[in-house]
Design a protein around this motif. Structure first.
Motif, mmCIF file in Angstrom:
data_model
loop_
_atom_site.group_PDB
_atom_site.id
_atom_site.type_symbol
_atom_site.label_atom_id
_atom_site.label_comp_id
_atom_site.label_asym_id
_atom_site.label_seq_id
_atom_site.Cartn_x
_atom_site.Cartn_y
_atom_site.Cartn_z
ATOM 1 N N SER A 58 0.898 -1.233 -0.149
ATOM 2 C CA SER A 58 0.293 0.184 0.027
ATOM 3 C C SER A 58 0.981 1.036 0.064
ATOM 4 C CB SER A 58 -0.773 0.062 0.586
ATOM 5 O OG SER A 58 -0.204 0.375 2.412
ATOM 6 N N ASP A 59 0.304 2.221 -0.362
ATOM 7 C CA ASP A 59 1.113 3.637 -0.106
ATOM 8 C C ASP A 59 1.820 3.560 1.292
ATOM 9 O OD1 ASP A 59 0.728 4.421 -3.250
ATOM 10 O OD2 ASP A 59 -0.766 5.996 -2.221
ATOM 11 N N GLU A 60 1.094 3.351 1.693
ATOM 12 C CA GLU A 60 1.844 3.477 3.621
ATOM 13 C C GLU A 60 2.603 2.916 4.305
ATOM 14 O OE1 GLU A 60 -1.748 3.602 2.586
ATOM 15 O OE2 GLU A 60 -2.318 5.119 2.930
ATOM 16 N N ALA A 61 2.818 1.508 2.960
ATOM 17 C CA ALA A 61 3.444 0.883 3.771
ATOM 18 C C ALA A 61 5.204 0.871 2.810
ATOM 19 C CB ALA A 61 3.019 -0.833 3.317
ATOM 20 N N LEU A 62 4.491 1.868 1.414
ATOM 21 C CA LEU A 62 5.538 2.175 0.785
ATOM 22 C C LEU A 62 6.003 3.425 1.419
ATOM 23 C CD1 LEU A 62 4.197 2.275 -2.854
ATOM 24 C CD2 LEU A 62 6.117 0.704 -1.438
ATOM 25 N N ASP A 64 7.155 3.368 4.652
ATOM 26 C CA ASP A 64 7.872 2.739 5.842
ATOM 27 C C ASP A 64 8.885 1.900 5.352
ATOM 28 O OD1 ASP A 64 8.524 1.658 8.019
ATOM 29 O OD2 ASP A 64 6.213 0.406 8.459
#
Lengths: 355, 538
Positions: A58-62, A64
Motif C-alpha cells: 500500500s501507499d502507506e507501507a511504501l 515505511d
C-alpha cells in the motif's frame, strides 16, 4: 600340427533404436530450451517497467522503510539479481517454482489448479476445430472457385478478423442474456462444489465421482467458451487446410491417380489428405499450444479461471515467480507439442522416417 | 488447373453431417444450460465482484475483496453497522474507554464470544492478533505502529498510543485488526513478536482455513475463481441470513448482465458509474460517494517548469468544468467539493462546490507570464468503478485547452503508471484515492507535505504555505473526532488554495442487489457490504 588361436569376437555394443536416440537428442535440446526460456523470462521480467514492491504494498507501507525491507526480504528481492536467478534455478531443479506473491501459494499448486481449467475448454475446442477445419477446408478446396468456396472463404475471413473477446461478449449476450439458455460464467453454478480432483477436468472428475448432474453443469458452463474457441480456431484451420490441399491438388501424382482410374474416395483420403496432413498437423499443433498459452481474453469474459487469467493477473501484479512459472509451462508446452507433431509426421508421411 | 473432384453423394452427406453435428453439439450444449435452480440456490447468497485480493490472512489483508471476506470470517474489537461510519459500534468488545488525551484506550471483551472451534475469545488473543499485525510489517501495519497493545486480564485489552490518536477506536474496527485464535495461528507458524516479518508462516494456513469468530467460516478459497463461505455453527451472535455465500470473480460488465437476469439471491459490487444506466428498476442500488479523483502536478522545476508554478495549478483548477466531470463519474453527489469524499466525516458542505471560471484561468496564466503552457499528463489506462479514466483525462484535456493549456495525454499500464507516479518523475497525472479507513486522518497524512503522495510531487514543507502547514498541524494535534472533523475543513480549504492537487470529482462505491435479498447496504467502512447482514427479502 598347427594350432590356430581363436579370439572371441569383440562384444557388440547393443544397438540403440533410432527413436530412442532421437528422443534423447530432443530431450537434451528441450532442457536447453527450457533453461534458455527461464533466463530470458527472468531478464524480461526485470526489464519490465514497474517495481514489485510498489505493485504489492500500500501507499502507506511504501512510506515505511521497515515494511519495504520486510517485503524485499520475504521475497528475496534484497539479493543481487544473479543470486536471485541462481536461487530460482536451484529450486526449479527440485521441482519448486517458488511461491506466488499474489496468491501466497506455491506456483506449482496454482498451475495445477489453472491448467486443467484451460485444458477443459482447449481439448474439446481443438478436437472440434480440427474436425471442422479439415472438413470445411477440404470441402472448399474441392469446390475451388465455386460459390461454396467463396462462402467458406468469406466466412473464415470473418472468423479470423473478429476479435475473440468481442465474439465472447456477443456469445454471452446472445445465449445468456437474450435467450437465457446458457449459464453466465465460471466453471460451475454456485450451488455446486467442485468434484474431488483426479484429472482436474470437472466433467471427467464429476463422472468419476458418480455425479452426472455436476458433470452436466460443468459441461454447460464450458460450452460457450468452447464454442468461441472453436469458431476462432476453425477459421484459421479452414483457410490453412484449403490452401494446403489446393497446393496438393495441383500435383501431377493426383492427376496420375485419377488417370489410373482410382476411385475419388481413394484419391481424396489416401493421396490428397495424407499429403496435406503434415502441414495441417503443424498448424493444429501450434494452434493447440497457443490455446493453452493465450486464451486470456476469452477466459476473462467467461470468468474462466484458466491459465490465461492466471498469467494476466500475475503480470498485473508483477508476480515474478508466477510469471516465470507460466513462461516455463508455455515453453514446455510448445516443445512437447512440437515433439509430438514431429513424431506424427512419420505416421502421416512414409518419406519422413528415422534412420 | 486442378482437376475437380466429384465426391460421391453419400460421402458428401457424411461430411456435411459430421460438420453439422459438431456445431450442433456445441450450440445445443450451450442452449440447454443453466437450469440448476434448487433449494440450495435459495440458501446461497451469490456475490459477483472483480477479485482484488492476495490473502485472507487478517494480518496481511489489504485489498477490498479480502476485506469483504475477512469482515465476516473474523471480528474486530469494534465495528461499523450498515453504511454509517460516524461512530464505531461494539464488536468483540462490548465497550471501551478513552483517556481524555486520546493516548490510552481500554477495551472490555464480551463474555460469550467464541471462535469457530468453540473456544472463547480472550484478551490474549487480541494482544497476539494486534501485535502480529504490527510486526508483520504488511500494508496496514503502519497505522498501528505507534500502538502498544497489552492484555490486562482475560477480558480487558489496553491500547496505548505514543501520540494522541483519537482514531484508535476506528482502527480497531478495520478488518486488518481482526482477532484471530492465537493458539491455532501459533500452531501453524504464526508469530506476534518482532520476528514476525521474516519468520511468520501462518499465511498459507489462513488462506485456506479460518481461525476467527465471525458469522461465517471459509469452506474454500480458489484464487481467481471463487471464495465459498459457510455459516459458522458456533457463532455466538445472530445467525447470518444465508447458510452459504459464494463470492465469485466476474468482470463488471458481466455482473450487469448477470444481475439483470438473476432471479435468485445475488448481489454485485462493481456495477458503478455509467454502468448503472439501464439497470432494471427491480434491482436495488446502494451507494455512497467515497472515492476522490484528483490530478497531481509536480512541483520540481527540473521535472516540469510549467507545473512547478503555483499559478499554473490554480489556472487548471479554474479551467475545469466540474459539473461535466461529475456527469462522467455518474455521481449522484454532484460536482466535487473537497479532498475528503462526501461519504466521510469532515467532507465540505455543498456551498463549497467547485465551479469553472475560464476568465480567471486565462488571467492567472497571463499574470504569471505563462504563454501556451504545455504539460504531459499520465494516467492508468483502466476502468475503475465503472469509469474509464481515459474519458476523464480527455475531459480535463478539453477543459484545459479552453484556457489555453496544452495537455498531452499519456495513458499507461497500471504498473508503469505506478512506477512513474511513485518515482516522482511524472509532470502531471491523475489517480483515484479512497480513504484506507473511514477517517480523514489517512488522507491528511499522505497528502500533506511530508506524506508519500506529497513526496511524489516533490512538494516539501519548504514549498508549502504556512496556512497548509498550520492546518495540518492543527488537525494532527486534535484529540477528538469532533475537533478533527472541524480541523479537516480548514485543511481542505488550505489545500485547495496552495497544494499541487486538483480535485476532479467523486465516485461512489456501489452494491446492486436482486429483489430476493434485503440489507445489502454499501458501506464506506472498507468491506463494501456486511454479508452477514444480507438476508432473504420477506
Amino acid at each position: 600340427m598347427t594350432t590356430v588361436e581363436t579370439s572371441a569376437p569383440p562384444a557388440r555394443r547393443p544397438r540403440v533404436p533410432p527413436i530412442v536416440r532421437y528422443l534423447a537428442r530432443r530431450l537434451a535440446i528441450a532442457v536447453g530450451l527450457l533453461f534458455g526460456s527461464t533466463l530470458i523470462g527472468f531478464l524480461l521480467v526485470q526489464a519490465v517497467p514497474g517495481d514489485p514492491v510498489a505493485a504489492n504494498l500500500s501507499d502507506e507501507a511504501l512510506g515505511d522503510p521497515a515494511a519495504v525491507a520486510a517485503f524485499e526480504q520475504r521475497w528475496g528481492l534484497d539479493e543481487p539479481l544473479p543470486v536471485q536467478y541462481l536461487t530460482y534455478l536451484r529450486n526449479l531443479v527440485q521441482g519448486d517454482l517458488g511461491t506466488s506473491q499474489h496468491t501466497g501459494r506455491p506456483v506449482v499448486e496454482d498451475l495445477l489448479d489453472h491448467i486443467p481449467a484451460t485444458l477443459e475448454i482447449a481439448l474439446p475446442a481443438i478436437l472440434l476445430s480440427v474436425l471442422l477445419g479439415i472438413g470445411i477446408g477440404m470441402f472448399a478446396a474441392l469446390r475451388h472457385g465455386r460459390a461454396a468456396d467463396q462462402a467458406v472463404r468469406i466466412g473464415s475471413l470473418l472468423g479470423l478478423s473478429t476479435p475473440p473477446f468481442w465474439l465472447s461478449l456477443l456469445a454471452l449476450y446472445l445465449f445468456f442474456f437474450v435467450l437465457g439458455l446458457s449459464p453466465g460464467g465460471g466453471r460451475l453454478s454456485p450451488e455446486f462444489s467442485p468434484p474431488p480432483s483426479v484429472t482436474g477436468l470437472y466433467p471427467v472428475d464429476a463422472l468419476l465421482a458418480g455425479d452426472p448432474m455436476l458433470a452436466w453443469d460443468a459441461v454447460q458452463h464450458a460450452a460457450l467458451p468452447v464454442l468461441v474457441l472453436t469458431l476462432v480456431t476453425t477459421a484459421t484451420l479452414v483457410r490453412f487446410v484449403r490452401s494446403a490441399l489446393l497446393e496438393v491438388l495441383r500435383k501431377d501424382y493426383i492427376t496420375a491417380a485419377h488417370a489410373k482410374g482410382l476411385p475419388p474416395r481413394t484419391v481424396l483420403f489416401r493421396h490428397l489428405l495424407r499429403a496435406g496432413l503434415v502441414q495441417i498437423m503443424t498448424m493444429a499443433g501450434l494452434t493447440f499450444a497457443s490455446m493453452l498459452a493465450g486464451t486470456v481474453l476469452i477466459e476473462s469474459v467467461f470468468a474462466w479461471p484458466g491459465l490465461g487469467n492466471y498469467a494476466y493477473t500475475s503480470a498485473s501484479a508483477l508476480d515474478r515467480p508466477a510469471i516465470l512459472g507460466v513462461t516455463l509451462f508455455v515453453a514446455a508446452t510448445y516443445i512437447l507439442i512440437n515433439l509430438v507433431v514431429d513424431l506424427l509426421y512419420g505416421l502421416a508421411d512414409p518419406r519422413i522416417r528415422l534412420s | 488447373m486442378p482437376r475437380r473432384f466429384r465426391v460421391p453423394a453419400r460421402r458428401r452427406r457424411l461430411l456435411a453431417a459430421v460438420s453439422l453435428a459438431a456445431v450442433v453439439t456445441c450450440v445445443l450444449s450451450a442452449c440447454t444450460a443453466g437450469r440448476a435452480g434448487s433449494a440450495a440456490r435459495d440458501n446461497t447468497l451469490v456475490v459477483d465482484t472483480s477479485f482484488v485480493y492476495k490473502t485472507l490472512d487478517p494480518g496481511m489483508v489489504y485489498e477490498q475483496t479480502g476485506y469483504l471476506a475477512v469482515h465476516v470470517l473474523y471480528e474486530s474489537l469494534l465495528t461499523f453497522e450498515g453504511g454509517d461510519v460516524t461512530e464505531p459500534k461494539p464488536g468483540l468488545a462490548e465497550s471501551y474507554e478513552a483517556s481524555p488525551d486520546a493516548t490510552r484506550f481500554t477495551f472490555t471483551l464480551r463474555e460469550n464470544a467464541t471462535f469457530s472451534d468453540g473456544t472463547p475469545v480472550t484478551a490474549e488473543d487480541a494482544e497476539f492478533s494486534l501485535n502480529r499485525l504490527v510486526n508483520l510489517k504488511g500494508s496496514t501495519s503502519a497505522y498501528f505502529a505507534d500502538l502498544d497493545i497489552r492484555a490486562v486480564d482475560d477480558r480487558t485489552v489496553r491500547v496505548t498510543s505514543r501520540a494522541p490518536n483519537p482514531n484508535v477506536p476506528v482502527l480497531m474496527a478495520m478488518p486488518a485488526a481482526s482477532i484471530v485464535n492465537a493458539d491455532v495461528v501459533a500452531e501453524h507458524g504464526g508469530r506476534s513478536d518482532e520476528s514476525a516479518a521474516s519468520q511468520d508462516r501462518a499465511q498459507s494456513y489462513l488462506d485456506q482455513n479460518t481461525a476467527g469468530s465471525g458469522p461465517y467460516v471459509l469452506e474454500r478459497n480458489q484464487p481467481g475463481e471463487q471464495l465459498v463461505l459457510t455459516a459458522n455453527e458456533n457463532y455466538w451472535g445472530d445467525k447470518p441470513g444465508y447458510a452459504r455465500v459464494v463470492i465469485r470473480n466476474m468482470e463488471a460488465q458481466n455482473q450487469k448482465l448477470t444481475l439483470t437476469r438473476s432471479s435468485s439471491p445475488e448481489i454485485a459490487l462493481d456495477i458503478a458509474g455509467t454502468l448503472l444506466e439501464g439497470l432494471p428498476p427491480s434491482l436495488t442500488v446502494s451507494q455512497q460517494p467515497d472515492t476522490s479523483y484528483f490530478s497531481f502536478v509536480n512541483t520540481d522545476p527540473q521535472v516540469s517548469r510549467v507545473g512547478s508554478r503555483p499559478e499554473f495549478v490554480r489556472a487548471v483548477r479554474a479551467a475545469l468544468d466540474y459539473r461535466g466531470l461529475a456527469e462522467l463519474f455518474g455521481s449522484r453527489s454532484g460536482p466535487a467539493r473537497g479532498l475528503i469524499a462526501p461519504a466521510y466525516p469532515g467532507t465540505l458542505p455543498k456551498q463549497d462546490t467547485l465551479r469553472q471560471d475560464l476568465p480567471l484561468a486565462r488571467k492567472l496564466l497571463r499574470d504569471a507570464g505563462l504563454t501556451d503552457p504545455a504539460i504531459e499528463f499520465i494516467y492508468p489506462a483502466i476502468t475503475y468503478r465503472g469509469v474509464d479514466l481515459g474519458t476523464i483525462a480527455t475531459k480535463v484535456q478539453g477543459d484545459a485547452a479552453k484556457a489555453g493549456i496544452t495537455i498531452e495525454l499519456r495513458p499507461l499500464p497500471m504498473n508503469s503508471f505506478l512506477e512513474q507516479y511513485r518515482g516522482g518523475k511524472a509532470q502531471m497525472g491523475m489517480t483515484p484515492q479512497a480513504l484506507t479507513y473511514p477517517r480523514a486522518d489517512s488522507m491528511v497524512r499522505v497528502m500533506s507535505p511530508g506524506g508519500v503522495n506529497a513526496e511524489r510531487m516533490n512538494w516539501t514543507e519548504d514549498k508549502a504555505s504556512a496556512d497548509v502547514l498550520s492546518a495540518t498541524d492543527d488537525f494532527l494535534a486534535a484529540t477528538t473526532d469532533e475537533q478533527r472533523n472541524a480541523a479537516v475543513v480548514r485543511w481542505q480549504h488550505a489545500m485547495y488554495r496552495d497544494a499541487p492537487y486538483v480535485l476532479l470529482g467523486n465516485n461512489s462505491g456501489t452494491v446492486v442487489s436482486t429483489p430476493e435479498v434485503s440489507g445489502a447496504e454499501y458501506t464506506p467502512a472498507g468491506w463494501i457490504v456486511d454479508l452477514a447482514a444480507v438476508r432473504p427479502a420477506s
